[in-house]
Design a protein around this motif. Structure first.
Motif, mmCIF file in Angstrom:
data_model
loop_
_atom_site.group_PDB
_atom_site.id
_atom_site.type_symbol
_atom_site.label_atom_id
_atom_site.label_comp_id
_atom_site.label_asym_id
_atom_site.label_seq_id
_atom_site.Cartn_x
_atom_site.Cartn_y
_atom_site.Cartn_z
ATOM 1 N N GLY A 195 0.835 -1.058 0.075
ATOM 2 C CA GLY A 195 -0.087 0.036 0.199
ATOM 3 C C GLY A 195 0.867 1.250 -0.038
ATOM 4 N N MET A 196 0.519 2.334 -0.697
ATOM 5 C CA MET A 196 1.366 3.347 -0.835
ATOM 6 C C MET A 196 1.346 4.218 0.611
ATOM 7 N N THR A 198 -2.687 3.481 1.821
ATOM 8 C CA THR A 198 -2.899 2.784 3.056
ATOM 9 C C THR A 198 -2.344 3.493 4.301
ATOM 10 N N SER A 199 -1.528 4.363 4.165
ATOM 11 C CA SER A 199 -1.001 5.347 5.254
ATOM 12 C C SER A 199 -0.129 6.513 4.722
ATOM 13 N N ALA A 221 -0.178 -5.662 7.127
ATOM 14 C CA ALA A 221 -0.909 -6.500 5.681
ATOM 15 C C ALA A 221 -1.470 -5.261 4.992
ATOM 16 N N ASP A 222 -0.521 -4.081 4.335
ATOM 17 C CA ASP A 222 -1.195 -3.087 3.688
ATOM 18 C C ASP A 222 -0.928 -3.478 2.362
ATOM 19 N N PHE A 223 -1.878 -3.478 1.303
ATOM 20 C CA PHE A 223 -1.707 -3.616 -0.108
ATOM 21 C C PHE A 223 -2.597 -2.734 -0.998
ATOM 22 N N VAL A 224 -2.109 -2.612 -2.004
ATOM 23 C CA VAL A 224 -3.096 -2.082 -3.329
ATOM 24 C C VAL A 224 -2.910 -2.955 -4.157
#
Length: 455
Positions: free
Chosen positions: A54-55, A89-90, A391-394
């Motif tokens: 995630g970005m 994501t953050s 678990a941060d994803f794009v």
């Protein structure tokens, strides 16, 4: 073990390279990467999709609270909804343009309170370095958990608003750097020569200039390069770790690269809009695309892309700096607010322009949107698809062009220079700590599971 989430069959960007594999999540963390991992309560079939970290957008302005002055600019709810839809994501939140600016313990607590129950993404905080917080404010911000600090060498803030942000003079920059150095954290710097750009702008305005091209001419390249050199000199003297924000010219990056070779702890970023727009198209678009430093010519843009591809520019940010439409809707470009709304269109634009059009390696793409900013600002749980990380994803749908419409935007004020542009990739799904916060199928999940990251 039964996992909470299993992402299957995607092309996953790991630090070692991209691989078609599965990723398992338990209690918000990545716990396994491989094939035939087992059962999960929820499965996402990522066939045909790119699974990226995630970005981590290291440069975002949220104007909450607005203090009665900027209440209608961008709040945490709309701002983090846009993040979710855009694969962010953050993010690192700037200490301005909220009122009061985040410059001491009291204002930091006001900011935290303003975001309670509103965050759809995770938020790290910049504390401000201003001339009026040198008596204890820097330490209070460190104690309060800011991840880094931010100052302006360019003129900023509204002196009619009590508690608004303020640019540093040379003494407060020097003294502030000494204090920030003691915290071990990074000072991010908006590097433009205030005296020269202010005067050139005033002369042009009085001479009847109205165009964005004329505005760009009042902020020539050397007015970026000179303060970057000065900041680096101060960093050498004080031992302060520094980061140069939103560089718009390759000459500025060159100064950073030279300083790194001399052992200075300095990094820099550019922004998506500098890699996308050029000066010659600005007046056709209008003041919605005005920013500072200004968007430069094609030669400068090509030079920035070289530094993205080959090193020198550590990461790319949005510098999401929204306002109300009336502040952009000006006949005279010099009177318009300088800031671009862009946090929702980092991932898709950068993937299209970088990976699809310029053959940027997927690992480089992940580094510039996630891994490098997380490392630079100490967001240790973020930025990589690796066991033990959040678990941060794009999930990105490649080769899937669409034309951005105003109604697609989650911003409070649905204005953006990307409206009407055809973008060649799409954000399919965004996942924060194992929870889907956006999918094309279901839209934005309004559950506010985001938290403030305190360091």
């Amino acid at each position: 073990m039964t996992f909470d989430l299993l992402i299957k069959n995607g092309l996953v960007i790991l630090t070692s390279g991209e691989v078609k594999t599965d990723v398992a999540v338990k209690d918000g963390k990545i716990v396994a990467i491989g094939s035939r991992l087992g059962e999960a309560k929820e499965e996402i079939d990522a066939t045909g999709l790119i699974v990226s970290p995630g970005m981590v957008d290291a440069h975002v302005h949220i104007t909450d609270p607005g203090g009665g002055y900027r209440d209608l600019w961008e709040g945490y709810v709309t701002g983090t909804k846009a993040c979710a839809k855009g694969g962010v994501t953050s993010f690192m939140e700037m200490p301005l343009n909220q009122v009061p600016a985040t410059v001491d313990k009291e204002s930091l607590e006001i900011k935290y309170d303003a975001g309670k129950g509103k965050l759809l993404s995770d938020v790290g905080s910049f504390g401000g370095l201003v001339p009026y917080n040198l008596e204890g404010g820097i330490q209070e911000l460190d104690d309060g958990g800011v991840a880094a600090y931010k100052c302006f060498m360019a003129t900023c803030g509204d002196r009619t608003i009590d508690g608004d942000f303020m640019n540093v003079d040379d003494y407060s920059l020097y003294e502030g750097m000494k204090q920030v150095a003691k915290t071990g954290k990074v000072l991010a710097i908006h590097a433009e020569n205030a005296a020269i750009t202010d005067k050139l702008g005033d002369i042009a305005y009085k001479n009847g200039e109205t165009t964005l091209a004329a505005y760009v001419a009042t902020r020539p390249v050397f007015t970026e390069v000179e303060p970057i050199r000065r900041a680096i000199l101060f960093a050498k003297e004080t031992g302060c770790r520094i980061h140069i924000c939103h560089i718009a010219c390759p000459e500025g990056v060159e100064e950073v690269v030279k300083a790194q070779a001399e052992g200075v702890d300095v990094t820099c970023e550019t922004c998506t809009h500098y890699l996308y727009f050029t000066t010659d198209e600005l007046d056709a678009i209008g003041p919605v695309v005005k920013c500072s430093p200004p968007i430069r010519d094609k030669k400068a843009q090509d030079g920035l892309w070289e530094y993205v591809a080959n090193g020198g520019l550590s990461f790319v940010t949005s510098d999401h700096s929204p306002c109300t439409p009336d502040l952009k809707d000006k006949e005279n470009a010099f009177e318009a607010w300088g800031g671009i709304s862009g946090v929702q269109n980092n991932v898709d634009v950068l993937f299209d322009e970088g990976v699809q059009k310029r053959d940027l390696p997927l690992t480089t793409f992940a580094n510039i949107i996630a891994t490098n900013p997380a490392k630079r600002f100490g967001l240790d749980e973020k930025g990589e698809i690796a066991i033990g990380k959040d678990a941060d994803f794009v999930l990105i749908k490649p080769n899937a062009p669409y034309t951005l419409k105003a109604e697609d935007l989650e911003y409070r004020n649905k204005i953006s220079p990307y409206i009407g542009r055809t973008i060649g990739a799409q954000v399919d799904t965004t996942i924060l700590r194992g929870h889907t916060i956006y999918s094309q199928k279901n839209g934005v999940n309004d559950e506010a599971i985001g938290v403030f990251i305190k360091k």
